[in-house]
Design a protein around this motif. Sequence first.
Motif, PDB file in Angstrom:
ATOM      1  N   GLN A 108      50.853 113.955  -4.527  1.00 57.30           N
ATOM      2  CA  GLN A 108      51.127 115.348  -4.185  1.00 57.30           C
ATOM      3  C   GLN A 108      50.307 116.284  -5.072  1.00 57.30           C
ATOM      4  O   GLN A 108      49.760 117.287  -4.590  1.00 57.30           O
ATOM      5  CB  GLN A 108      52.612 115.617  -4.344  1.00 57.30           C
ATOM      6  N   ASP A 109      50.202 115.927  -6.368  1.00 59.59           N
ATOM      7  CA  ASP A 109      49.380 116.742  -7.274  1.00 59.59           C
ATOM      8  C   ASP A 109      47.910 116.696  -6.869  1.00 59.59           C
ATOM      9  O   ASP A 109      47.199 117.712  -6.916  1.00 59.59           O
ATOM     10  CB  ASP A 109      49.531 116.228  -8.712  1.00 59.59           C
ATOM     11  N   VAL A 110      47.433 115.517  -6.480  1.00 61.97           N
ATOM     12  CA  VAL A 110      46.031 115.357  -6.074  1.00 61.97           C
ATOM     13  C   VAL A 110      45.749 116.172  -4.802  1.00 61.97           C
ATOM     14  O   VAL A 110      44.723 116.870  -4.706  1.00 61.97           O
ATOM     15  CB  VAL A 110      45.715 113.861  -5.854  1.00 61.97           C
ATOM     16  N   CYS A 111      46.666 116.087  -3.854  1.00 59.47           N
ATOM     17  CA  CYS A 111      46.465 116.830  -2.610  1.00 59.47           C
ATOM     18  C   CYS A 111      46.525 118.344  -2.841  1.00 59.47           C
ATOM     19  O   CYS A 111      45.817 119.118  -2.180  1.00 59.47           O
ATOM     20  CB  CYS A 111      47.516 116.418  -1.577  1.00 59.47           C
ATOM     21  N   PHE A 112      47.350 118.785  -3.778  1.00 62.39           N
ATOM     22  CA  PHE A 112      47.441 120.202  -4.081  1.00 62.39           C
ATOM     23  C   PHE A 112      46.113 120.719  -4.630  1.00 62.39           C
ATOM     24  O   PHE A 112      45.765 121.892  -4.449  1.00 62.39           O
ATOM     25  CB  PHE A 112      48.549 120.434  -5.106  1.00 62.39           C
ATOM     26  N   LEU A 113      45.336 119.810  -5.286  1.00 59.31           N
ATOM     27  CA  LEU A 113      44.009 120.175  -5.804  1.00 59.31           C
ATOM     28  C   LEU A 113      42.921 120.002  -4.751  1.00 59.31           C
ATOM     29  O   LEU A 113      41.734 120.052  -5.068  1.00 59.31           O
ATOM     30  CB  LEU A 113      43.676 119.317  -7.031  1.00 59.31           C
ATOM     31  N   LYS A 114      43.353 119.777  -3.483  1.00 60.47           N
ATOM     32  CA  LYS A 114      42.431 119.596  -2.356  1.00 60.47           C
ATOM     33  C   LYS A 114      41.504 118.401  -2.576  1.00 60.47           C
ATOM     34  O   LYS A 114      40.301 118.458  -2.308  1.00 60.47           O
ATOM     35  CB  LYS A 114      41.610 120.871  -2.125  1.00 60.47           C
ATOM     36  N   ARG A 115      42.102 117.307  -3.032  1.00 58.85           N
ATOM     37  CA  ARG A 115      41.366 116.050  -3.232  1.00 58.85           C
ATOM     38  C   ARG A 115      42.104 114.940  -2.483  1.00 58.85           C
ATOM     39  O   ARG A 115      42.330 113.853  -2.981  1.00 58.85           O
ATOM     40  CB  ARG A 115      41.265 115.728  -4.717  1.00 58.85           C
ATOM     41  N   SER A 116      42.461 115.253  -1.240  1.00 62.69           N
ATOM     42  CA  SER A 116      43.261 114.328  -0.447  1.00 62.69           C
ATOM     43  C   SER A 116      42.536 113.027  -0.174  1.00 62.69           C
ATOM     44  O   SER A 116      43.166 111.956  -0.120  1.00 62.69           O
ATOM     45  CB  SER A 116      43.664 114.977   0.880  1.00 62.69           C
ATOM     46  N   ALA A 117      41.222 113.085   0.035  1.00 65.90           N
ATOM     47  CA  ALA A 117      40.443 111.864   0.297  1.00 65.90           C
ATOM     48  C   ALA A 117      40.528 110.918  -0.907  1.00 65.90           C
ATOM     49  O   ALA A 117      40.653 109.693  -0.750  1.00 65.90           O
ATOM     50  CB  ALA A 117      38.989 112.222   0.602  1.00 65.90           C
ATOM     51  N   GLU A 118      40.494 111.476  -2.115  1.00 62.46           N
ATOM     52  CA  GLU A 118      40.626 110.658  -3.314  1.00 62.46           C
ATOM     53  C   GLU A 118      42.021 110.044  -3.402  1.00 62.46           C
ATOM     54  O   GLU A 118      42.180 108.879  -3.772  1.00 62.46           O
ATOM     55  CB  GLU A 118      40.341 111.510  -4.547  1.00 62.46           C
ATOM     56  N   GLY A 119      43.013 110.836  -3.026  1.00 65.71           N
ATOM     57  CA  GLY A 119      44.374 110.314  -3.005  1.00 65.71           C
ATOM     58  C   GLY A 119      44.543 109.211  -1.971  1.00 65.71           C
ATOM     59  O   GLY A 119      45.269 108.235  -2.208  1.00 65.71           O
ATOM     60  N   ASP A 120      43.848 109.349  -0.821  1.00 67.87           N
ATOM     61  CA  ASP A 120      43.926 108.322   0.221  1.00 67.87           C
ATOM     62  C   ASP A 120      43.303 107.017  -0.257  1.00 67.87           C
ATOM     63  O   ASP A 120      43.811 105.924   0.022  1.00 67.87           O
ATOM     64  CB  ASP A 120      43.229 108.838   1.482  1.00 67.87           C
ATOM     65  N   ARG A 121      42.190 107.116  -0.967  1.00 68.44           N
ATOM     66  CA  ARG A 121      41.559 105.908  -1.521  1.00 68.44           C
ATOM     67  C   ARG A 121      42.489 105.226  -2.534  1.00 68.44           C
ATOM     68  O   ARG A 121      42.566 103.994  -2.591  1.00 68.44           O
ATOM     69  CB  ARG A 121      40.226 106.270  -2.181  1.00 68.44           C
ATOM     70  N   LEU A 122      43.185 106.036  -3.325  1.00 69.71           N
ATOM     71  CA  LEU A 122      44.130 105.474  -4.284  1.00 69.71           C
ATOM     72  C   LEU A 122      45.278 104.781  -3.559  1.00 69.71           C
ATOM     73  O   LEU A 122      45.751 103.717  -3.988  1.00 69.71           O
ATOM     74  CB  LEU A 122      44.677 106.594  -5.181  1.00 69.71           C
TER      75      LEU A 122
END
Length: 480
Positions: free
Chosen positions: A400-414
């Motif tokens: 949720q923190d990652v997506c809030f920083l608009k890094r959803s693709a990175e969160g998806d890879r994680l």
Amino acid sequence: MRSGIRKLISRGGQKELQKTPSSSSPLLESFPTPLPTISLVPSTTQPQLLAFLTTHLHPPITPPTLLHFLKNKLHYHPKFTHLDFYVFQWATTIDSYRHDHHVYEWMVRTLAVSDRFDDLRVVLLERLPVMPCPCADGIFCCPRIEPIFRFAINSFCRVGRLDDALLAFDTMRKLIDGRPNVVLYNVLIHGFVKNGQRDKALSLYDRLVKDRVKPDVFTFNILISGYCKSSMFGSGLALFKEMSAKGCEPNVVTFNTLIRGFFTDRKFEEGVAMAYEMIELGCQFSSVSCEILVNGLCQGGRTSVACDLLIDFVRKGVLPQGFDCSDLIERLCRESDVERALEVVDEMWKKGKTPSFIACSTLVEGLRKFGKIEEALKLTENMLQEGILLDSVTFNCLLQDVCFLKRSAEGDRLRLLASSKGLAVDAMTFNILIAGYTMEGKIKEGERLVNEMLDREYLPDIANYNRLMDGLHSKKHSPV
């Protein structure tokens, strides 16, 4: 044979036998009151015991046959098991019969483990000295005398019957050849220290030295621990210095005791110096050593010193594998010093000392709390590579923190990496990532996740599917 067996009842503890409640049958008066710790049938009668003995114990009675009877017949009988001591006593009245060390050892152990210490005292102080094992008829004593007394002495000390333990020790000294083993002195010294009789423990140590028995590291550890627990750390330290004069090398327990004593006296520098003395002497650290050092320094308000010490131990290669630094990490995060906590964990990882799951998850939470999402992501990836999985709640909060920083693709890879390592992602994980993609306007990526949710049966009905798809296309869905 039958008349001899009756002596078991008439002679074997006559006073104790008379304690049985009165009955219309005089035969019942010949039996002892059953022990409260043993489940016995109260209707035991003399004819039953006589029948049992004549059935299973045949003349001539020898130590092997008696021991077999005691171990394999009487011991497992619910009515007669408590009468083993009286059978043992009765056997001594038989002409030409003598107990050997096998019988004595079994009887001593049985009485000790069943807490019949008055009977044990009779065996050790009255029977064994006047009727020794037949193998003691030569010029040497029976080789099993010392082990028999050692077990009994340890049992006496266990229940605080120290006077009996000391009497047994003195009796044993008269029966054995040469000097007693230092282990027996240690058992007695530990018994006195445990019961708060430090002066008697020291007196026994002086006696050990006078008897020219070489004290070992356990002797000193017992006494040093007793001094430290009695707030007499100076005396314990003096005894530590005496160890080298006696040619005895300290071990890790010795150092742990002294370090704890230094910290109790708030002598933190001396405690740390003692730890480095351990390294110089080549004494290997244990996890307990590190816990004493780290926790002691932290409780003394020296968390930074604890960090420096731990990092130095890691670099010197003396930190034991499996040491859990979670308490230190938690304290650092509570004190808002997550950078230092990350430094400790990173240093451990570099040297192959994998931190525990608790330490890592605590640090991830701390990094999140203080907005250090990049560091939390890197730490989580390191954890996953080592097979350390966050719990789903912490993992979803990080996404949720990652997506809030608009890094959803990175969160998806994680998410994909975590799934490959065995983390069971849930519907909340997908909802968070879909909301992130929606906020970033990445419709195709969001649709892919919605379809994957459908394949995994995370969507209960078509209405939820349509709701997520509509949200993606309207671009009004906000992060969960």
